[in-house]
Write a protein that holds these residues in place. Structure first.
Motif, short mmCIF file in Angstrom:
data_model
loop_
_atom_site.label_atom_id
_atom_site.label_comp_id
_atom_site.label_asym_id
_atom_site.label_seq_id
_atom_site.Cartn_x
_atom_site.Cartn_y
_atom_site.Cartn_z
N ASP A 69 0.82 -1.22 0.00
CA ASP A 69 0.00 0.00 0.00
C ASP A 69 0.85 1.26 0.00
N THR A 70 2.08 1.14 0.48
CA THR A 70 2.91 2.33 0.70
C THR A 70 3.65 2.78 -0.55
N LEU A 71 3.61 2.00 -1.64
CA LEU A 71 4.41 2.34 -2.81
C LEU A 71 3.84 3.56 -3.53
N GLN A 72 4.76 4.43 -3.94
CA GLN A 72 4.38 5.59 -4.72
C GLN A 72 4.26 5.21 -6.19
N GLU A 73 3.67 6.10 -6.95
CA GLU A 73 3.54 5.86 -8.38
C GLU A 73 4.93 5.83 -9.02
N GLY A 74 5.10 4.89 -9.96
CA GLY A 74 6.38 4.78 -10.64
C GLY A 74 6.81 3.34 -10.82
N ASP A 75 8.06 3.16 -11.23
CA ASP A 75 8.63 1.83 -11.47
C ASP A 75 9.42 1.38 -10.24
N HIS A 76 9.16 0.16 -9.79
CA HIS A 76 9.80 -0.35 -8.58
C HIS A 76 10.45 -1.71 -8.87
N PRO A 77 11.70 -1.91 -8.44
CA PRO A 77 12.39 -3.18 -8.71
C PRO A 77 11.81 -4.32 -7.87
N LEU A 78 11.82 -5.50 -8.46
CA LEU A 78 11.38 -6.71 -7.75
C LEU A 78 12.58 -7.57 -7.43
N ARG A 79 12.58 -8.10 -6.22
CA ARG A 79 13.64 -9.02 -5.79
C ARG A 79 13.00 -10.23 -5.17
N CYS A 80 13.55 -11.42 -5.50
CA CYS A 80 12.98 -12.67 -4.99
C CYS A 80 14.10 -13.55 -4.47
N ILE A 81 13.89 -14.13 -3.28
CA ILE A 81 14.85 -15.08 -2.71
C ILE A 81 14.13 -16.39 -2.45
N TYR A 82 14.74 -17.48 -2.95
CA TYR A 82 14.13 -18.80 -2.73
C TYR A 82 15.24 -19.84 -2.57
N ALA A 83 15.08 -20.69 -1.56
CA ALA A 83 16.06 -21.74 -1.26
C ALA A 83 17.45 -21.16 -1.07
N GLY A 84 17.52 -19.92 -0.59
CA GLY A 84 18.80 -19.28 -0.33
C GLY A 84 19.41 -18.59 -1.53
N SER A 115 19.04 -15.73 -4.77
CA SER A 115 18.34 -14.51 -5.14
C SER A 115 18.21 -14.38 -6.64
N SER A 116 17.14 -13.77 -7.09
CA SER A 116 16.97 -13.48 -8.51
C SER A 116 17.90 -12.36 -8.92
N ALA A 117 18.12 -12.24 -10.23
CA ALA A 117 18.97 -11.19 -10.74
C ALA A 117 18.30 -9.83 -10.57
N ALA A 118 19.11 -8.80 -10.37
CA ALA A 118 18.57 -7.45 -10.21
C ALA A 118 18.06 -6.94 -11.55
N GLY A 119 17.03 -6.06 -11.48
CA GLY A 119 16.61 -5.42 -12.72
C GLY A 119 15.15 -5.46 -13.03
N PRO A 120 14.38 -6.55 -12.80
CA PRO A 120 12.96 -6.57 -13.19
C PRO A 120 12.17 -5.47 -12.48
N LEU A 121 11.30 -4.81 -13.23
CA LEU A 121 10.52 -3.70 -12.68
C LEU A 121 9.03 -4.01 -12.68
N VAL A 122 8.34 -3.44 -11.68
CA VAL A 122 6.88 -3.49 -11.61
C VAL A 122 6.39 -2.05 -11.68
N ALA A 123 5.52 -1.76 -12.65
CA ALA A 123 4.95 -0.42 -12.78
C ALA A 123 3.76 -0.28 -11.83
N VAL A 124 3.79 0.76 -10.98
CA VAL A 124 2.72 1.01 -10.01
C VAL A 124 2.11 2.38 -10.30
N GLY A 125 0.77 2.43 -10.30
CA GLY A 125 0.07 3.70 -10.52
C GLY A 125 -0.92 3.99 -9.41
N ARG A 126 -1.30 5.25 -9.30
CA ARG A 126 -2.28 5.65 -8.26
C ARG A 126 -3.43 6.42 -8.90
#
Length: 661
Positions: free
Chosen positions: A633-648, A650-661
């Motif tokens: 809920d706290t994210l501002q409008e814009g592009d935000h990076p996604l990071r995922c960790i599983y089984a120790g 981490s995913s590569a840096a860079g993927p973006l999620v576009a968020v709008g209000r």
């Protein structure tokens, strides 16, 4: 390792753990307690493979805590393939055949067979090296010989009953191969170490003649003329062995082979040093005695036969591994030296040259009657052909079957789609490099949509009409898409997209592409329990995600006819898609075109650095994972990076999620 100057150094570099020396407490279970080892070229690439066979063994192993246990060896025959980088990987494995011995495997390791000897040779003269394995039983029980026919591609068929019959011996514990009757075909002899009588052909150490088709027939002592006894050897040797008591080395392992390359087999006696006292005038211990046979005078040449480099393959514009060898004999099958032999290659089509542009070369036979050609190199055309060798006065010609193969594919990169260079099982990976894909595919590439395997619920290991396959750690991967750079602007390099096989191996494994019948050199990749990656939209940095109505998540500027994009809203549950998360809780069927199941634990996901709840995480189709997450809920409008960790991991840096209000 021989440095070429008579100096040797010890190493286990390149050897798999099953073969390399290691402290007992580091053994994995089940391990292979090796009883015998053989070496020879089993795939015709000019590099020797290593074959091992296990011994019936309950080895005492001490673990790191100092506790001891008797671990039963996994009793197998294994073949380890020689890779171009000098490392060996397992290419074939078979259980010890119960049907040969009829002896059960006892759990405490006290009974059953143990391999005493392996020999590798082309026994049935089909151009492929076969294996002979001698299994000893111990305790006065019979030993057994097994004949494994090489069927190509590291597949071996047990032909013992068909081509050898059943042979049992209570004493022999080694196999010796040589051409015993001078017909150019390897025969074999069962030998016993430390016999009281070192006989060359007796009931205790029988000799078997090969009919040229791999049928091995026992030769009785009376059939072979004279049998050498220890007394015969003493009489023939004379000084420095005037007495039998001074020559107990005759109990050891006599061997027969052409020691001095004069075309005649000699007798070599090896001393194990048991009860040996040097005769007068001899300092130290004499280890080897030899009896050199005198070659009879050669007669007129009457036959020529190929004896080296007979069947070979090489990539275009490269040299063949083995030089061509033709042997000239007289009517009594004796070697004839000083005979000029001419080797002729085709002058058109697939062929090659001996030196410069020469398609003809001449060599002279040596004392063993062998003429060796200069190095022969393939030309730039692919296909099979023959080289003929001829000698003056001989009507027949020796024939060598060679094949020029396309240039091998070369792998330069392997990556999880949308991820890094480490991979995981059941992951979509992209393989890129040059010469990976043959000509003839559409400019847009080719995918698996027309693969007939889908009608039976399976994934294709190759695409229709395209001879391209991929293996990861020796197991077939499932080919989805290929693209050829020379025919398409979409591919900067040749590319193959595959789904990796189910394989819980961890560590460095080889990836190999086979295109047009030619395999690439292994490309080493790190196989992990998980290697998270996320596909991106086109050439953008936005990850592939959907809203609840299945419309696409992303900036509105990405929208095109038929594809509507809209940013995610704070607090909204969106679905993102990924690769490389490993196995779900439900068992997966290798090669099945249907996969589903939740992951055992949810991944840890952050958007814009804020941890987000993961409502669901699991596999929904082959290699495709779905993660339902709530946008903070706290994210501002814009592009935000996604990071995922599983089984120790981490995913590569860079993927973006576009968020709008």
């Amino acid at each position: 390792m021989n440095d070429g100057k008579g100096r040797f150094t010890e190493t286990v570099r390149g050897l798999p753990p099953e073969m390399a020396w290691t402290p007992a407490w580091k053994f994995n279970v089940p391990f292979q307690s090796v009883g015998a080892v053989g070496a020879g070229d089993l795939d015709g690439d000019g590099m020797p493979e290593i074959a091992t066979a296990s011994y019936n063994s309950g080895d005492w192993v001490v673990d790191v805590d100092g506790k001891g246990a008797s671990l039963l060896s996994e009793r197998t025959i294994r073949v380890f393939r020689a890779n171009p980088d000098g490392a060996y990987t397992e290419a074939w494995r078979s259980r010890i055949p119960n049907e040969i011995a009829g002896i059960p495997y006892l759990g405490d390791g006290s009974g059953g067979l143990g391999a005493a000897s392996i020999q590798i040779a082309d026994l049935d003269q089909d151009g492929r090296s076969d294996m002979l394995v001698l299994w000893e039983n111990g305790g006065g029980r019979p030993n057994f010989v097994e004949f494994l026919k090489n069927q190509g591609n590291f597949q071996f068929a047990d032909m013992t009953q068909r081509q050898f019959g059943t042979y049992q011996s209570r004493t022999a514990n080694m196999i010796q191969l040589n051409d015993s009757n001078g017909d150019g075909i390897p025969d074999f002899q069962l030998r016993e170490a430390n016999l009281e009588t070192a006989a060359l052909a007796t009931a205790r150490t029988p000799l078997f003649l090969n009919d040229g088709a791999g049928h091995l027939l026992p030769l009785k002592p009376g059939d072979s003329g004279r049998s050498w006894t220890s007394g015969d050897m003493v009489a023939a040797l004379g000084p420095p062995c005037p007495r039998l008591a001074d020559c107990v080395w005759v109990r050891s392992m006599p061997m027969m082979f052409d020691l001095n390359s004069d075309g005649v087999r000699d007798l070599v006696l090896i001393d194990h040093g048991m009860q040996y006292s040097p005769p007068p005038g001899v300092q130290g211990t004499v280890d080897v005695y030899t009896l050199l046979a005198q070659p009879p005078p050669a007669a007129i040449p009457s036959a020529i036969a190929p004896t080296g480099g007979i069947r070979q393959r090489a990539s275009i514009n490269t040299a063949f591994f083995a030089r061509l060898q033709a042997t000239v004999r007289d009517s009594a099958r004796r070697a004839v030296p000083n005979v000029a032999v001419t080797f002729r290659a085709p002058t058109a089509g697939a062929s090659g040259v001996f030196a410069g542009t020469a398609t003809v070369a001449t060599a002279v036979t040596n004392a063993a009657g062998i003429a060796t050609s200069p190095i022969f190199s393939a030309n730039g055309l692919t296909g099979p052909y023959q080289i003929l060798a001829e000698a003056s006065g001989i009507n027949v010609r020796a024939s060598f079957s060679l094949t020029n193969l396309p240039s091998p594919p070369i792998i330069s990169a392997v990556n999880v789609a949308g991820g890094g260079s480490d991979i995981a099982q059941n992951s979509w990976v992209e393989i890129r490099s040059t010469n990976l894909v043959p000509a003839g595919i559409p400019a847009s590439g080719l995918d698996w949509s027309g693969a007939p395997e889908f009608t039976s619920g399976h994934l294709p290991e190759s695409l229709p009409g395209l001879p391209v396959t991929v293996t990861v750690n020796g197991r077939p991967a499932y080919v989805y898409f290929v693209c050829r750079a020379a025919a398409s602007s979409q591919c900067a390099m040749d590319q193959i997209n595959v789904l990796t096989p189910l394989d819980d191996t961890l560590g460095v494994v080889p990836a190999v592409v086979r295109a047009g019948g030619v395999s690439s050199e292994p490309f080493l990749v790190n196989l992990r329990a998980a290697a998270p990656g996320f596909p991106l939209v086109g050439g953008t940095r936005y990850l592939v995600a959907t809203h609840a109505d299945y419309s696409l998540v992303g900036p509105s500027s990405l929208s095109t006819p038929g594809y509507h994009f809209a940013p995610a809203s704070p607090g909204e549950i969106i679905t993102i898609y990924g690769f490389g998360f490993g196995l779900p809780t439900a068992a997966l069927t290798p090669g099945s075109s249907s996969q589903s199941g939740a992951l055992p634990i949810p991944p840890a996901v952050e958007i814009g650095g804020v941890p987000v709840p993961v409502i669901f995480a699991g596999v929904v189709s082959p290699g495709l994972y779905q993660l339902n997450v709530r946008v903070p809920d706290t994210l501002q409008e814009g592009d935000h990076p996604l990071r995922c960790i599983y089984a120790g991991f981490s995913s590569a840096a860079g993927p973006l999620v576009a968020v709008g209000r």
